[in-house]
Design an enzyme around this catalytic site. Structure first.
Site, mmCIF file in Angstrom:
data_model
loop_
_atom_site.group_PDB
_atom_site.id
_atom_site.type_symbol
_atom_site.label_atom_id
_atom_site.label_comp_id
_atom_site.label_asym_id
_atom_site.label_seq_id
_atom_site.Cartn_x
_atom_site.Cartn_y
_atom_site.Cartn_z
ATOM 1 N N ALA A 159 -5.559 -2.098 4.815
ATOM 2 C CA ALA A 159 -6.844 -2.105 4.777
ATOM 3 C C ALA A 159 -7.537 -2.471 3.511
ATOM 4 O O ALA A 159 -7.025 -2.580 2.282
ATOM 5 C CB ALA A 159 -7.179 -0.473 5.088
ATOM 6 N N THR A 163 -9.840 7.074 8.483
ATOM 7 C CA THR A 163 -10.112 7.850 7.372
ATOM 8 C C THR A 163 -11.348 8.999 7.759
ATOM 9 O O THR A 163 -12.024 8.862 8.608
ATOM 10 C CB THR A 163 -10.646 6.831 6.145
ATOM 11 O OG1 THR A 163 -11.251 7.614 5.091
ATOM 12 C CG2 THR A 163 -11.817 6.070 6.920
ATOM 13 N N ASP A 164 -11.524 9.876 6.585
ATOM 14 C CA ASP A 164 -12.484 10.873 6.758
ATOM 15 C C ASP A 164 -13.772 10.281 6.590
ATOM 16 O O ASP A 164 -14.780 10.818 6.813
ATOM 17 C CB ASP A 164 -12.146 12.036 5.900
ATOM 18 C CG ASP A 164 -12.152 11.462 4.336
ATOM 19 O OD1 ASP A 164 -10.969 10.825 3.901
ATOM 20 O OD2 ASP A 164 -12.903 11.899 3.597
ATOM 21 N N LEU A 202 -4.946 -10.468 6.583
ATOM 22 C CA LEU A 202 -5.970 -9.553 7.331
ATOM 23 C C LEU A 202 -7.445 -10.320 7.200
ATOM 24 O O LEU A 202 -8.087 -9.822 8.072
ATOM 25 C CB LEU A 202 -6.085 -8.125 7.003
ATOM 26 C CG LEU A 202 -5.193 -7.290 7.591
ATOM 27 C CD1 LEU A 202 -3.577 -7.569 7.152
ATOM 28 C CD2 LEU A 202 -5.734 -5.688 7.041
ATOM 29 N N TYR A 207 -17.542 1.156 3.542
ATOM 30 C CA TYR A 207 -16.235 1.276 3.834
ATOM 31 C C TYR A 207 -16.101 1.938 4.934
ATOM 32 O O TYR A 207 -15.310 1.534 5.946
ATOM 33 C CB TYR A 207 -15.648 1.947 2.522
ATOM 34 C CG TYR A 207 -14.193 2.508 2.921
ATOM 35 C CD1 TYR A 207 -13.301 1.569 3.334
ATOM 36 C CD2 TYR A 207 -13.924 3.835 3.226
ATOM 37 C CE1 TYR A 207 -11.766 1.917 3.456
ATOM 38 C CE2 TYR A 207 -12.485 4.482 3.381
ATOM 39 C CZ TYR A 207 -11.689 3.605 3.568
ATOM 40 O OH TYR A 207 -10.287 3.932 3.761
ATOM 41 N N GLY A 254 0.739 -1.316 -0.076
ATOM 42 C CA GLY A 254 -0.090 -0.001 0.076
ATOM 43 C C GLY A 254 0.960 1.321 -0.042
ATOM 44 O O GLY A 254 2.109 1.119 0.000
ATOM 45 N N TRP A 290 -7.389 11.379 1.306
ATOM 46 C CA TRP A 290 -7.158 11.782 -0.036
ATOM 47 C C TRP A 290 -5.815 11.526 -0.103
ATOM 48 O O TRP A 290 -4.736 12.622 -0.678
ATOM 49 C CB TRP A 290 -7.578 13.332 -0.415
ATOM 50 C CG TRP A 290 -8.679 13.762 -0.360
ATOM 51 C CD1 TRP A 290 -9.819 12.882 0.086
ATOM 52 C CD2 TRP A 290 -9.492 14.839 -1.057
ATOM 53 N NE1 TRP A 290 -11.014 13.638 -0.037
ATOM 54 C CE2 TRP A 290 -10.907 14.743 -1.101
ATOM 55 C CE3 TRP A 290 -8.842 15.976 -1.964
ATOM 56 C CZ2 TRP A 290 -11.884 15.867 -1.427
ATOM 57 C CZ3 TRP A 290 -9.805 16.863 -2.398
ATOM 58 C CH2 TRP A 290 -10.925 16.586 -2.065
#
Length: 281
Positions: free
Chosen positions: A55, A96-97, A32, A120, A10, A145
């Site tokens: 993730a 995350t946002d 995972l 998500y 990632g 982002w």
């Protein structure tokens, strides 16, 4: 300090691998989708801290693969955090946002009410709750982002499309802070060290690039720095439908991250210049 990182290919994990003392785990080392296996790896490690940079990030596909997203993003981090707590070592978890509903225009505070719009975001929120409840030393670091010179991200997509077309329509009513993966990796390492020295800093924090912009304006800067002549027309989210709904407001208030760890929001335009330099043959 020796750090065990979940994730290998990632964007953030690739950057973490560049730090001394870091061991990155791929799927062959820790799957995972098997939380118990992840827990066992931590139980056997002699690392001083653990960072979860892995993730299920396919936002649209998560709508159809809820069970997998929940295992990877919620159950696995919960197991990791419990194992780290049992060993008495800090656990840093990237979130995350997307845990927010994207309403309003004010930057989200870390303690603001959550309200994910899709699977998500819901799966990532489940992971946050599990990590916080594990009882150990931890930091949940929400970001947004993410971009880098590797992996699938907006910068690389725009570079490819900009080389093929002279005009593009880009969403202009979603606002957030583009964040270089390299800066996220550095922040995670600094936070891990700080938690090792002072567990009382445990909690939820935000980290994103500055200034906040729309996707359309982000694209314009990518093209400008890439010397690509592309006419960008703003469109609304409704004009670009996706299986999973995106938050309109992804602004993150990062002041507590600065006060607790001395980490400032990075200028994403400088980070973009570095990424573009890395991408240039």
């Amino acid at each position: 300090m020796n750090v065990l990182v979940f994730g290998q290919t990632g964007q953030v994990a690739t950057e973490l691998a560049l730090f001394d003392g870091v061991t990155c785990l791929g799927r062959a080392d820790a799957d995972l989708t098997d939380p118990g296996a992840c827990e066992a790896v931590i139980a056997a490690t002699d690392a001083d801290a653990v960072i979860n940079a892995a993730a299920y990030t396919a936002v649209d596909k998560a709508e159809e693969n809820r069970d997998t997203a929940m295992i990877v993003n919620a159950m696995a981090p919960t197991a990791m955090a419990a194992a780290a707590a049992a060993r008495g070592i800090p656990f840093v978890h990237i979130s995350t946002d997307y845990v927010f509903d994207g309403s309003g225009s004010a930057p989200w505070q870390p303690d603001a009410p959550t309200g994910p719009l899709g699977v998500y975001g819901a799966s990532k929120l489940g992971g946050e709750k599990g990590v916080a409840a594990a009882g150990g030393t931890y930091a949940i670091l929400r970001t947004a982002w993410v971009f880098s010179a590797h992996g699938n991200n907006f910068v690389r997509t725009m570079r490819r499309l900009g080389a093929e077309r002279d005009a593009l329509t880009i969403v202009g009513d979603q606002i957030g802070g583009p964040t270089p993966a390299r800066d996220i990796a550095a922040a995670c390492m600094k936070i891990a060290r700080a938690l090792h020295a002072d567990p009382s800093k445990s909690g939820t924090y935000h980290f994103s690039g500055a200034p906040d912009v729309s996707w359309a304006d982000f694209a314009r800067e990518i093209f400008a720095q890439s010397d690509l002549s592309v006419d960008v027309t703003d469109i609304t989210t409704d004009q670009y439908p996706t299986p999973a709904k995106r938050p309109a407001n992804s602004r993150l208030n990062c002041t507590t991250t600065t006060s607790a760890f001395g980490i400032e929001r990075p200028d994403w335009r400088a980070g973009l210049a570095q990424v573009l330099a890395d991408l240039t043959p």
